[in-house]
Design an enzyme around this catalytic site. Structure first.
Site, PDB file in Angstrom:
ATOM      1  N   ARG A 242       0.853  -1.181   0.000  1.00  0.00           N
ATOM      2  CA  ARG A 242       0.000   0.000   0.000  1.00  0.00           C
ATOM      3  C   ARG A 242       0.893   1.235   0.000  1.00  0.00           C
ATOM      4  O   ARG A 242       1.903   1.293   0.695  1.00  0.00           O
ATOM      5  CB  ARG A 242      -0.923   0.015   1.225  1.00  0.00           C
ATOM      6  N   GLU A 271      -3.657   8.201  -5.491  1.00  0.00           N
ATOM      7  CA  GLU A 271      -3.786   7.563  -6.807  1.00  0.00           C
ATOM      8  C   GLU A 271      -4.985   8.152  -7.540  1.00  0.00           C
ATOM      9  O   GLU A 271      -6.034   8.350  -6.938  1.00  0.00           O
ATOM     10  CB  GLU A 271      -3.947   6.050  -6.640  1.00  0.00           C
ATOM     11  N   HIS A 290      -0.691   0.788 -10.092  1.00  0.00           N
ATOM     12  CA  HIS A 290      -1.408  -0.160  -9.229  1.00  0.00           C
ATOM     13  C   HIS A 290      -1.887  -1.356 -10.060  1.00  0.00           C
ATOM     14  O   HIS A 290      -3.064  -1.691 -10.094  1.00  0.00           O
ATOM     15  CB  HIS A 290      -2.603   0.520  -8.547  1.00  0.00           C
TER      16      HIS A 290
END
EC number: 1.1.1.26
Length: 335
Positions: A242, A271, A290
């Site tokens: 994360r 993000e 991601h």
């Protein structure tokens, strides 16, 4: 009897939607971007179930304004975007999709490790943007020097499913494996010869530090300035866990001042990452959107697992991947 209604917050594989349609009236948000919070709130007010992603903010305000909502099925392992405590209090089930993305994430972690260690992205740009042509060097003995992995120390921060698979691959590369985790993993120590370390010693000894932790209050900014200063100047930091586990400002400073050699990141505190973010200016940083779980096989399994959790609930069964087990004491499954 009226069928329950599920709002799916993004386009997913048709196989999952087909399964859902046998038990639910299905509405899908068909835009590439996630639904704005106000739209999500509006849809939640009318929904019996939500099929969500990490990009959806499922906070207590939203949950409290959704009187019909009984279950939130997350298409992800992580669920830090959901207020699980509030959901439990309101009798709302929360599910996730654990286990299915281990291989894909471990493989991608190794793609990042290799890209950073051998400067693959730099080399691609060197050729693609014409620098090799302009220099007319041909082969040069000092060009694009990276580091070999055999004999180096791989540090795993978080020896869960993904971390242990990354370690297993590292062993095949001939690396020494050390790790830090909430608990000792005796079986992995025996199988891989892995050695347990305190966090401080892990940071000091690792040539490659690979992060595989969930985001909690305890892990947020676990890696900050003082931790980065403990690392070798030749070390590479890799994060597919994360983004907020690493203090981004501290990482930028570490890269700028040469505390570490390189970084490879698939996750970020914010993000999507702004293209003008300082991280994008470093040649020795590999960036990905991601995407560690982004294989067709894994994403299909994730989509189906989220759907299967919703189907089980509709059948009056406890979903197989229930996050908040204590919710069963508040409300029985089913509509």
């Amino acid at each position: 009897m009226k069928r329950p209604r599920v709002f799916v917050t993004r386009e997913v594989f048709p196989e999952a939607l087909e399964l859902l349609s046998k038990y639910y009236d299905v509405e899908v948000w068909d835009k590439y971007q996630p639904p704005p919070y106000e739209t999500l709130l509006s849809k939640a007010r009318e929904a019996d179930a939500l099929y969500t992603l990490l990009t959806d903010r499922i906070d207590c305000d939203l949950l409290s304004q959704a009187p019909r909502l009984r279950i939130v099925a997350q298409m992800a392992v992580g669920f830090d975007n959901i207020d699980v405590e509030c959901a439990t209090r309101l009798g709302i089930y929360v599910t996730n999709t654990p286990g299915v993305l281990t291989e894909a994430t471990a493989e991608f972690t190794w793609a990042l490790i290799l890209a950073a260690a051998r400067r693959v992205v730099e080399a691609d740009h060197f050729v693609r943007w014409g620098e090799w042509w302009r220099l007319r060097t041909g082969w040069h003995p000092m060009m694009m020097l990276g580091v070999e992995l055999r004999g180096k120390t791989l540090g795993i921060l978080g020896m869960g499913r993904i971390g242990s698979r990354v370690a297993e691959i590292g062993k095949a590369f001939g690396m020494r494996i050390i790790y830090h985790s909430r608990s000792r993993k005796r079986e992995i120590e025996k199988e891989l010869g892995a050695e347990y370390r305190s966090l401080e010693d892990l940071l000091r000894e690792s040539d490659i530090l690979s992060i595989h932790l969930p985001l909690t209050d305890e892990t947020r900014h676990l890696i900050g300035e003082s931790e980065l200063k403990l690392m070798k100047k030749t070390a590479i930091l890799v994060n597919t866990g994360r983004g907020a586990i690493v203090d981004t400002g501290a990482l930028v400073k570490a890269l700028r001042e040469g505390w570490i050699a390189a970084a490879a990141l698939d996750v970020f505190e914010e993000e999507p990452l702004n293209p003008n973010h300082p991280l994008t200016a470093f040649k020795n940083v590999v960036l990905a959107p991601h995407a560690a779980s982004a294989t067709r096989e894994t994403r299909l399994r994730m989509a189906m697992m989220a759907a299967e959790n919703l189907v089980a609930f509709a059948q009056g069964k406890v979903p197989p991947n229930l996050v908040n087990r204590e919710v069963v004491k508040v409300r029985q499954p089913g509509f």
